[in-house]
Design a protein around this motif. Sequence first.
Motif, mmCIF file in Angstrom:
data_model
loop_
_atom_site.group_PDB
_atom_site.id
_atom_site.type_symbol
_atom_site.label_atom_id
_atom_site.label_comp_id
_atom_site.label_asym_id
_atom_site.label_seq_id
_atom_site.Cartn_x
_atom_site.Cartn_y
_atom_site.Cartn_z
ATOM 1 N N LYS A 130 0.920 -1.200 0.011
ATOM 2 C CA LYS A 130 0.021 -0.061 -0.149
ATOM 3 C C LYS A 130 0.892 1.166 -0.072
ATOM 4 O O LYS A 130 0.561 2.219 -0.696
ATOM 5 N N THR A 134 1.237 3.999 -3.159
ATOM 6 C CA THR A 134 0.663 5.508 -2.834
ATOM 7 C C THR A 134 1.463 6.546 -3.213
ATOM 8 O O THR A 134 2.610 6.543 -2.611
ATOM 9 N N ASN A 136 3.082 9.355 -2.096
ATOM 10 C CA ASN A 136 3.222 10.139 -0.724
ATOM 11 C C ASN A 136 4.732 10.542 -0.482
ATOM 12 O O ASN A 136 5.621 10.076 -1.248
ATOM 13 N N GLU A 165 -4.816 5.577 6.870
ATOM 14 C CA GLU A 165 -5.560 4.351 5.844
ATOM 15 C C GLU A 165 -6.288 3.409 6.580
ATOM 16 O O GLU A 165 -6.827 2.456 5.926
#
Length: 397
Positions: A130, A134, A136, A165
Amino acid sequence: MDGIGNTMQKKAAELERMAEVLVTGEQLRLRLHEGKVIKDRRHHLRTYPNCFVAKEIIDWLIEHKEASERETAIKIMQKLLDQSIIHHVCDEHKEFKDMKLFYRFRKDDGTFPLDNEAKVFMRGQRIYEKLMNTENSLLQARDEDGVTYERTLVASEFIDWLLQEGETDTREETEQLGRRLLEHGIIQHVSNKHHFMDGGLLYQFRMNFRRRRRLMELLNERWRSIPENHDSPFCLRKQASEGGNTSFLSVSPTKEIKLVTAVRRSSLSSSCGSIGYYSSSPTLSSSPPVLCNPKSVLKRQVSPDELQAPGGHFIKKTFTIMGDAVGWGFVVRGSKPCHIQAVDPGGPAAAVGMKVRQFVVSVNGLNVLNLDYRTVSNLILTGPRTVVMEVMEEVEY
């Protein structure tokens, strides 16, 4: 708590080895599904869903160079059987046999034993994927105690992200999750001095779930325990024995042939600085592994300024390299800038034109001219399967 202690380190190492088996088994399962080796099969008017034939999987392992002979392939599958990754469809055979017997991955029939440790690994892998998928700014190069570390997480920011999350409900619960991830060898403090705690300390993922494992690693764990040589890169090789000469020819821009002692392309350890060496004979040797320090292939060292000087003798090339089941097929060495030390002529890197003596400029858009080979190797190993690299190659007049 300062210092995770020898006991915790030993436990983390044991748990990490267990995790490697789980990840390696899962990668094999996905490959077999993709290749339609796993499918529904009928026997005596009964259908057995999502299974494979033992004899066929042995053929597949040899065909895909995961094993050199049937005996080794059987040992690999037996390892997965012993670790409850796979089982006979009727649980009638505790030994993996090279016969027309049906076996199945426990994950495909819901019988995988989900103890607390397995749950932590699966959760850690989900969090890792994840985070990698993602966009970020959590993973960055940061300084702690005067040392710069690549791809670090600030504990407090990591906790904020996990809460956002929906992984946990409270900061206290999230901190406990971080501690479990550390104790299971999934993350670590950058200098291994602290347990996980909410605050400004830096942590890194110790385990790269995306690294493509070779199944032979299940049978040979000794190479993981070899300490890193901080002066120069080393590789793992077999001592000369009955195994004969296991070497390959590296690709040289001057067509000069250099013999490079082979190591396994599966040894994707940043401590090796080896992004995919491949041994033409993956058979294990009973001899203990030894360290070797190959001489640099460079004719001379150059500086980042010289590489980028206008009107210089270097041209820039960009390669997009998709790793195969056993790696990318090249070796990085050196520092500020790094260079390509060796290339497996049968690997993905050689296929796109990578050559020895090329200097590494960037990896996936990140300028690495002022980094050492260990950092560059780690960037590649913890990144996506497809790596985009810019290199500079000297033009010979």
